[in-house]
Design an enzyme around this catalytic site. Structure first.
Site, PDB file in Angstrom:
ATOM      1  N   ASP A  52      41.511  49.811  41.983  1.00 58.66           N
ATOM      2  CA  ASP A  52      42.794  50.305  42.476  1.00 58.66           C
ATOM      3  C   ASP A  52      43.293  51.570  41.781  1.00 58.66           C
ATOM      4  OD1 ASP A  52      43.458  49.269  40.003  1.00 58.66           O
ATOM      5  OD2 ASP A  52      45.315  48.346  40.668  1.00 58.66           O
ATOM      6  N   ARG A 244      51.462  48.625  40.924  1.00 55.40           N
ATOM      7  CA  ARG A 244      50.727  48.904  42.154  1.00 55.40           C
ATOM      8  C   ARG A 244      51.682  49.418  43.219  1.00 55.40           C
ATOM      9  NH1 ARG A 244      46.383  45.595  43.137  1.00 55.40           N
ATOM     10  NH2 ARG A 244      46.430  46.574  45.189  1.00 55.40           N
ATOM     11  N   TYR A 252      45.889  42.390  33.873  1.00 52.35           N
ATOM     12  CA  TYR A 252      44.593  42.092  33.255  1.00 52.35           C
ATOM     13  C   TYR A 252      44.876  41.194  32.062  1.00 52.35           C
ATOM     14  CZ  TYR A 252      42.289  45.788  35.947  1.00 52.35           C
ATOM     15  OH  TYR A 252      41.770  46.562  36.955  1.00 52.35           O
ATOM     16  N   PRO A 331      36.921  47.511  33.735  1.00 53.13           N
ATOM     17  CA  PRO A 331      37.811  48.165  34.693  1.00 53.13           C
ATOM     18  C   PRO A 331      39.120  48.662  34.090  1.00 53.13           C
ATOM     19  CG  PRO A 331      38.026  45.803  34.904  1.00 53.13           C
ATOM     20  CD  PRO A 331      36.950  46.034  33.871  1.00 53.13           C
TER      21      PRO A 331
END
Length: 607
Positions: A52, A244, A252, A331
């Protein structure tokens, strides 16, 4: 038509895998008019979750394809990074610091952007659809052969790779099996790449013991930095917050060593940990702040951090792997999708030039040279970053832990790398550093930095990067010096005559003598807007009135006027060659055109 019939077809490039890497390649190839086919085993694009984060350099690249506006409209921008560490007073966490999320300011987009992978894929899919290209789904490759006899032949009618595809659920009348004859294959089919395994390409590196969970959700919380990128180091584990699009955030969450591991297989088992348990772990890291359990979760997963790079990126310059098929890493630094898309951004223009017959196949060797070196650097960075993030914080009772100063230093030191702006390709047939001293502010092998220029004809300001679209052409930037002076104009006139000669690179690298098929020429004068006469430049350097610019401030004096200073350009002028992917390939003074010729002879087919 019975479904047991076999269909056959021919295509210049077959792409296996329609994730970000495959779609970037397909869009670039289709835009250039290359015959391309793309297949994917998924029946639909990603609906939610997955990668993302989009870094500044990737936004620049998408802008060069005309795709950034939608990304900027739909995505969420991250401008601030916050850091929380153990509080000696509350037993929980407290705010330690806030700094810019992207430390690199030399970009039109000094921020990170977040948007779920499916929405990013949709931007490519809509662009491709406008060019008549769709992803074939659900389709899987079942065999691939490379002809030993034909693999080194680059005749226009030779298709040395034979790929057998199978439609998973064919519709009535649709052939289940198809044999595709192709010149090149791009395997962008993920970490478990069928293409990589088919040719026995090893993944070199290691699997760490760090186990992390990911949860996408709309939070209800009193945590003050929920809309900033936030790193939490607590005595109860580590957590990262990534805001987001809309109201969503991604968490996370660091898990205990055995919390999600199957004791029999030793592998991560999603059945052992669900999103509710992940959030329960996160709540301990958030203390004394609270975060409520939502009614539903958008997406979640768990993973161990693997840090591996493929032993090679291509087979005989015919079959290439890209993206997760050739590198895997943590990530949390936001590199996965960015590295993947920039892999095929690097590869696409090289394939196009070879397929068109403009460049020799040896040009394709530079894909592995440049992108595998970058991936190895990425893994080295990721090892350091993942280790710092996964270790316990330094406290009064844990003197050996990670201090905020150590973590912040790593965050800032690697800022240019994580942003993508610091990527620096080494010396090769397309990176020639011979005359670096003539423009010390430009780094040969790095992307052309942004700069406001003023169009000479109408004084309109432009961002230089917007004048360098990914249209497969080399950009020839003529920094012409002060063209209001007769002596400097004479030098520029002589340069144009010399550059127009039949033995020079403009003619030898251009098909059918059409130099503007392979090159775009922009002139940048240091004359002021009150003195410049754009039509006094030679015709070669002003093929259109819009191709001449000056290094001066805009009419209101707010922007521009420092290009020659920022780039370290000699007042006598210099020629800068920018590759089709936006990276500086070489620099030369006016009297060294023979070195530019030699640069193109290094990979040109000649005409």
């Amino acid at each position: 038509m019975p479904t047991n019939l076999i269909k056959t077809s021919e295509v210049d490039v077959l792409i296996i895998g329609a994730g970000p890497a495959g779609l970037m390649a397909c869009n670039a190839l289709a835009k250039a008019g290359i015959s391309v086919r793309i297949v994917d085993q998924r029946p639909n694009k990603v609906a939610a979750g997955q990668a993302d984060g989009i870094q500044p350099r990737t936004i620049e690249v998408l802008q060069s394809y005309g795709l950034a506006d939608r990304l900027l409209t739909e995505g969420n921008q991250l401008h601030m990074a916050a850091f929380y560490n153990p509080s000696p007073d509350t037993g929980g966490i407290e705010l330690t610091d806030r700094i810019p999320d992207v430390s690199e300011t030399a970009t039109p987009y000094p921020f990170e952007l977040t948007l779920h992978q499916g929405a990013i894929e949709a931007i490519f899919l809509d662009s491709m659809r406008g060019m008549g290209v769709e992803v074939s789904r659900p389709v899987i490759p079942i065999s691939m052969q490379l002809s030993e006899k034909e693999k080194h032949s680059h005749h226009i009618d030779v298709y040395p790779v034979r790929v057998t595809l199978q439609t998973v659920e064919p519709m009535f009348g649709q052939a289940k099996t198809e044999v595709v004859h192709t010149k090149y294959v791009i395997g962008a089919d993920g970490a478990h790449s069928w293409v990589r395994k088919r040719f026995g390409i090893a993944m070199e590196g290691e699997q760490t013991e760090y186990i992390w969970g990911v949860v996408d959700m709309v939070p209800e919380t009193n945590f003050p930095d929920i809309r900033n990128r936030t790193a939490i180091h607590s005595n109860n584990g580590s957590c990262m917050i990534i805001p987001r699009e809309g109201d969503k955030v991604r968490l996370y969450i660091q898990l205990g060593d055995n919390a999600a591991v199957d004791s029999a297989s030793g592998r991560v088992d999603k059945d052992k940990v669900g999103p509710h348990k992940l959030l329960d772990v996160a709540k301990k890291s958030f203390y004394p702040y609270t975060i409520e359990t939502p009614e539903s979760f958008d997406w979640w997963t768990i993973y161990t951090i693997g840090q591996r790079v493929a032993s090679k990126y291509c087979v005989d310059e015919r079959i290439f792997i890209a993206g997760d098929a050739c590198h895997t890493h943590s990530p949390k630094a936001g590199q996965g999708m960015n590295a993947s898309m920039n892999d095929t951004h690097n590869l696409a223009w090289k394939l196009i030039h070879v397929i068109r017959g403009w460049a020799r196949p040896s040009l394709l060797k530079t894909y592995e040279l440049e992108r595998r070196t970058y991936a190895q650097d990425l893994i080295s960075f990721d090892k350091e970053f993942a280790k710092l993030f996964s270790q316990k914080p330094k406290t009064q009772h844990n003197k050996e832990g990670v201090s905020h100063e150590d973590f912040l230093k790593a965050f800032q030191t690697f800022g240019g790398f994580t942003s993508g702006i610091g990527i620096h390709y080494g010396e090769s047939s397309i990176v020639a550093t011979l005359h670096q001293s003539y423009a010390r502010g430009l780094s040969i092998g790095k992307r052309m930095p942004p700069q406001i220029l003023i169009r000479a004809a109408d004084a309109r300001p432009f961002e230089l990067q917007d004048l360098l679209p990914s249209d497969t052409r080399f950009k020839v930037l003529i920094f012409a010096g002060d063209t209001s002076q007769a002596t400097q104009r004479a030098k520029v006139d002589n340069l144009a005559v010399d550059m127009s000669a039949s033995h020079r690179f403009l003619k030898t690298y251009s098909p059918s003598g059409d130099i503007f098929a392979a090159f775009d020429i922009l002139s940048i004068s240091s004359a002021t807007k009150s003195e410049v006469r754009y039509n006094e430049l030679p015709k070669l350097f002003r093929s259109h009135w819009s191709k001449v610019f000056i290094d001066d401030q805009e009419a209101r004096g707010r922007r521009g006027g420092d290009a020659y200073t920022n780039y370290g350009i000699y007042p006598t002028g210099v020629v800068v060659i920018v590759r089709p992917d936006g990276y500086v390939g070489m620099i030369a003074p006016f009297d060294k055109l023979q070195d530019v010729d030699q640069y193109f002879r290094g990979f040109t087919s000649g005409f």
